[in-house]
Structures are given as C-alpha cells and as structure tokens.
Design an enzyme around this catalytic site. Structure first.
Site, PDB file in Angstrom:
ATOM      1  N   GLU A  32       0.849  -1.195   0.000  1.00  0.00           N
ATOM      2  CA  GLU A  32       0.000   0.000   0.000  1.00  0.00           C
ATOM      3  C   GLU A  32       0.884   1.244   0.000  1.00  0.00           C
ATOM      4  O   GLU A  32       1.790   1.375   0.827  1.00  0.00           O
ATOM      5  CB  GLU A  32      -0.904  -0.016   1.231  1.00  0.00           C
ATOM      6  CG  GLU A  32      -2.267   0.565   0.979  1.00  0.00           C
ATOM      7  CD  GLU A  32      -3.094  -0.268   0.000  1.00  0.00           C
ATOM      8  OE1 GLU A  32      -3.112   0.081  -1.198  1.00  0.00           O
ATOM      9  OE2 GLU A  32      -3.701  -1.251   0.417  1.00  0.00           O
ATOM     10  N   HIS A  33       0.642   2.133  -0.956  1.00  0.00           N
ATOM     11  CA  HIS A  33       1.396   3.382  -1.111  1.00  0.00           C
ATOM     12  C   HIS A  33       2.841   3.146  -1.534  1.00  0.00           C
ATOM     13  O   HIS A  33       3.675   4.043  -1.424  1.00  0.00           O
ATOM     14  CB  HIS A  33       1.348   4.218   0.171  1.00  0.00           C
ATOM     15  CG  HIS A  33      -0.023   4.744   0.484  1.00  0.00           C
ATOM     16  ND1 HIS A  33      -0.522   5.894  -0.073  1.00  0.00           N
ATOM     17  CD2 HIS A  33      -0.998   4.264   1.282  1.00  0.00           C
ATOM     18  CE1 HIS A  33      -1.755   6.115   0.381  1.00  0.00           C
ATOM     19  NE2 HIS A  33      -2.070   5.127   1.200  1.00  0.00           N
ATOM     20  N   ASP A  35       3.387   1.905  -4.728  1.00  0.00           N
ATOM     21  CA  ASP A  35       3.409   1.946  -6.195  1.00  0.00           C
ATOM     22  C   ASP A  35       3.970   3.265  -6.716  1.00  0.00           C
ATOM     23  O   ASP A  35       4.785   3.282  -7.642  1.00  0.00           O
ATOM     24  CB  ASP A  35       2.040   1.631  -6.797  1.00  0.00           C
ATOM     25  CG  ASP A  35       0.921   2.554  -6.358  1.00  0.00           C
ATOM     26  OD1 ASP A  35       1.091   3.290  -5.362  1.00  0.00           O
ATOM     27  OD2 ASP A  35      -0.145   2.521  -7.005  1.00  0.00           O
ATOM     28  N   ALA A 120     -15.146   2.299  -1.801  1.00  0.00           N
ATOM     29  CA  ALA A 120     -14.802   1.290  -0.803  1.00  0.00           C
ATOM     30  C   ALA A 120     -13.329   0.896  -0.858  1.00  0.00           C
ATOM     31  O   ALA A 120     -12.899  -0.027  -0.182  1.00  0.00           O
ATOM     32  CB  ALA A 120     -15.673   0.049  -0.989  1.00  0.00           C
ATOM     33  N   GLY A 121     -12.549   1.594  -1.688  1.00  0.00           N
ATOM     34  CA  GLY A 121     -11.146   1.248  -1.816  1.00  0.00           C
ATOM     35  C   GLY A 121     -10.898   0.056  -2.713  1.00  0.00           C
ATOM     36  O   GLY A 121      -9.848  -0.575  -2.647  1.00  0.00           O
ATOM     37  N   LEU A 122     -11.866  -0.259  -3.580  1.00  0.00           N
ATOM     38  CA  LEU A 122     -11.746  -1.409  -4.478  1.00  0.00           C
ATOM     39  C   LEU A 122     -11.496  -0.979  -5.924  1.00  0.00           C
ATOM     40  O   LEU A 122     -11.639  -1.760  -6.849  1.00  0.00           O
ATOM     41  CB  LEU A 122     -13.011  -2.271  -4.406  1.00  0.00           C
ATOM     42  CG  LEU A 122     -13.385  -2.784  -3.017  1.00  0.00           C
ATOM     43  CD1 LEU A 122     -14.659  -3.618  -3.073  1.00  0.00           C
ATOM     44  CD2 LEU A 122     -12.243  -3.604  -2.418  1.00  0.00           C
ATOM     45  N   ASP A 169      -3.516   0.094  -9.563  1.00  0.00           N
ATOM     46  CA  ASP A 169      -4.944  -0.171  -9.741  1.00  0.00           C
ATOM     47  C   ASP A 169      -5.271  -0.495 -11.190  1.00  0.00           C
ATOM     48  O   ASP A 169      -5.949  -1.488 -11.491  1.00  0.00           O
ATOM     49  CB  ASP A 169      -5.770   1.034  -9.286  1.00  0.00           C
ATOM     50  CG  ASP A 169      -5.672   1.276  -7.793  1.00  0.00           C
ATOM     51  OD1 ASP A 169      -5.067   0.438  -7.092  1.00  0.00           O
ATOM     52  OD2 ASP A 169      -6.179   2.307  -7.327  1.00  0.00           O
ATOM     53  N   TYR A 219      -3.722  11.830   0.191  1.00  0.00           N
ATOM     54  CA  TYR A 219      -2.999  10.934  -0.717  1.00  0.00           C
ATOM     55  C   TYR A 219      -1.889  11.708  -1.419  1.00  0.00           C
ATOM     56  O   TYR A 219      -0.725  11.286  -1.450  1.00  0.00           O
ATOM     57  CB  TYR A 219      -3.975  10.340  -1.732  1.00  0.00           C
ATOM     58  CG  TYR A 219      -3.395   9.287  -2.640  1.00  0.00           C
ATOM     59  CD1 TYR A 219      -3.627   7.931  -2.406  1.00  0.00           C
ATOM     60  CD2 TYR A 219      -2.614   9.631  -3.737  1.00  0.00           C
ATOM     61  CE1 TYR A 219      -3.098   6.950  -3.238  1.00  0.00           C
ATOM     62  CE2 TYR A 219      -2.070   8.665  -4.574  1.00  0.00           C
ATOM     63  CZ  TYR A 219      -2.324   7.329  -4.322  1.00  0.00           C
ATOM     64  OH  TYR A 219      -1.787   6.378  -5.140  1.00  0.00           O
TER      65      TYR A 219
END
Length: 383
Positions: A32-33, A35, A120-122, A169, A219
C-alpha cells in the site's frame, strides 16, 4: 446490477446494440502506497465488476448514463473538460487521454453500472477508466496494448480526477488473472503471477461505509512527503532515485536530517516493500500463517507511520485480530475509509460476518457491508 441489466438499459435509452465490457475491481494483499514510490505491490482482480455497454453514435456527442446513480451527462467531443459530476470525470478523462494521444475516435453512448461498491477502496475508478478505454479500443480498432491502456487510465486519474496515483490499480484491472496474485514491479512494470492457494480460507472484505474527505488531498500529500524524504536521502546517497532504492540502514543513518513525520513515512514504505517480497516468498512456500502476520504488520504501519487509517478501520482490523479463525486483516486502499481485507477460515465465514457486523455497529452506529470475493480475470468483452 449485472451485465444483462446494463445492456438492456442501453438498448432502452439509445435504441442500438452495444458491446459490453466487464471491468473488475481489485484488492491488494500488500504494497500500500508503494506503487508511486517505484516499489512492489501484490494486487488481484476480484469478482465485483463495473459493466459498460458502449456503442458509437456517429455524432460529436458523448452521452453517458450512470445506472447505479440514475444520472447522466451529454457533452460535445470538442469541449472535453472537468465536469461538476465527479463520476463523469473518470470517463471524460479517459476519452481526453485517447484523443490527446492522437487516437481517432468520435462520439459514443454508454451505460455503466454493476456490483462493485463505489468509494470502498476497491478501485471502482480504475475499473471505469480501464473499461471505457478498452471498449473504445475495441469499437474503433485502435490496436493498443493493455499496458498502454492502463497508463492512459492512470493519466486520466492524474489529470481529470486529480489523484496522483501509481499504476497498480489500473494494472490489476487490466491484467488480472483468475486465482493469481500479481507481483508487480512498479518501476519496470514487469510482473510475476503467483498462484493464490488459500486452501480452507476465504477472502472477506468489510466495508466501513466511511469515506473521510481527507482521502484525496492526503494521498497527494503523502506522495509529496515521500519526495521530500528522497531529497534528504540524496544528500548522502546520490544513487537513490526513489524510496525503492533506499535501505533501512541508509534511512537510519540519516535520521537526524529528517523531520519526524517524513522519517516515519519513509520507514513505512521501505519496510512495506520488504513485506511484499516476503509475502511473495511465503506464498510460493504456501506458509499461510506468516502471510497473516504480514497483513497485521502492514495495518500497524499504515496506522502509526503512514497515518492513513481512521478509528473505524482500526476497530475492524483489531476486532478481526481478536478472532482466532481470522488469519490476517488490514485496511486496504488509499486510506481514511473504505474496506478491510480479511482472510478467514472458510467454515467460519458467516460467523465472522455476523460477529464483525455486530461489533462495528455497536461501537459506531454504522452497519458495515461484507463481501466474499474470489480472484478473477481482468477487463474483457463479455458478448
């Protein structure tokens, strides 16, 4: 909504036969974070989808109906600019990137919707972006490859949506492979596909139904903080181009040069890259217990060092950790809301859903949504 609903709605509104594209959401096991720091990530596409019914309309108009929102836009292809409707920018930005890169496309009609939760973070945004680019590539015979499409979708996110995301993503949505996790090197865009053998375990997502307004702004701030950390490291180690290049020893050696919060951000990213590589090795060895420990470690790092969690996500992760039939749990996505990812004994899945729902509702007054998901293929035509 399924793809049949979307196709029928398109025919009803536009009186023509569309192509239909399935664009999945994605989960991310670890990384997470990392990339946008040229590091490593471990995403996978899931069986929650956005469906896009699309067809040329032989005009200079872009007409889009958002089925889940019962909302629409109608704009000229010669006047593509940011729209006041946030959802529209994912599609308009994608069209803009195609024409800005000299691809000859004209107006189109589109109906989109599905069962992928928004916010939803998807990565519903990446699903929409990749889906529309894939559809227009098919309709207009552009013959562009998947990696190029993923990069165009990323540019749409940067330039129209305003989130300076990495490529994870869009890559996962484009390249997802059934029952495989993608070990993606975000510097080279080279990927290994690793079999995800969960045996007697199931992936369960718990949506906090919280989305704090900090998400997008923070972000971009985190990205700036990492860049500040790189400049500090380069004072002594000129060869470092990104946090991916830095060792933990190098960071500790220069600790006194850092503001404390910048140091924490950098330490998290460097350690998270190591966790991704370790997770990959444990996956190859099928050591599921260690995988669970790494998920908990990442959540702690996101909470205390990167500071992108929130009380609701912390409650969900801690509650899961207290259940002996949960292998691992962590917040997932950019932060400040969205889902936790949980690996749960398959025989206890319904028990977990009920228990986590009761705890969360009692403490917050909010009812969470729970989803059992499987790992699936990336964007594809389905008719």
């Amino acid at each position: 909504m399924n793809y049949i609903d979307i196709k029928e709605k398109f025919i009803q509104i536009y009186q023509s036969e569309p192509i239909v594209v399935k664009a999945p959401g994605r989960i991310n096991f670890l990384g997470e974070h990392t990339d946008y720091n040229n590091g490593f990530v471990l995403p996978a596409a899931i069986d929650k989808n956005i469906y896009l019914a699309v067809q040329k309309n032989d005009s200079n108009r872009i007409r889009i109906y958002a089925a889940n929102l019962n909302d629409s836009i109608d704009v000229s292809t010669s006047e593509i600019e940011k729209n006041s409707k946030t959802w529209a920018n994912y599609l308009l930005g994608s069209f803009y990137e195609l024409i800005n890169n000299k691809h000859d496309i004209q107006g189109f009609d589109c109906v989109f919707g599905g069962n992928l939760p928004i916010g939803a973070g998807l990565s519903s945004s990446a699903a929409i972006e990749c889906g529309i680019i894939y559809a227009l590539n098919s309709l207009y015979g552009l013959n562009i490859d998947k990696l190029y499409m993923a990069k165009l979708a990323q540019k749409a996110e940067h330039n129209f949506v305003g989130v300076k995301c990495g490529l994870m993503d869009q890559y996962a949505v484009m390249f997802g492979k059934e029952n495989n996790v993608i070990l993606l090197d975000c510097r080279s865009n080279e990927a290994d596909f690793l079999k995800m053998k969960l045996d007697n375990y199931t992936i369960v997502l718990v949506n906090s139904n919280i989305k704090h307004s900090l998400a997008s702004s923070e972000y971009n701030i985190r990205r700036q903080e990492c860049e500040t950390g790189i400049k500090t490291l380069q004072k002594e180690f000129q060869q470092i181009e990104s946090l991916r290049d830095a060792s933990i020893d190098q960071l500790y050696e220069l600790k006194d040069l850092f503001e404390s919060h910048i140091f924490e951000r950098c330490e998290y990213v460097i350690k998270e890259n190591h966790r991704v590589i370790e997770f990959s090795e444990e996956l190859r060895n099928n050591d599921l217990n260690k995988i669970g420990d790494l998920l908990y470690e990442t959540h702690l790092g996101l909470k205390t060092q990167y500071q992108v969690s929130c009380p609701e996500l912390d409650l969900l992760a801690k509650s899961a950790q207290d259940m002996d039939f949960v292998l691992g749990s962590r917040m997932m996505g950019g932060g400040f809301g969205g889902c936790t990812l949980n690996i749960v004994e398959s025989s206890k899945t319904e028990q977990f859903k009920q228990k986590i729902t009761n705890i969360y509702t009692d403490k917050t007054g909010i009812t969470p949504d729970t989803y059992t998901v499987t790992i699936t293929n990336g964007v594809e035509l389905i008719n």
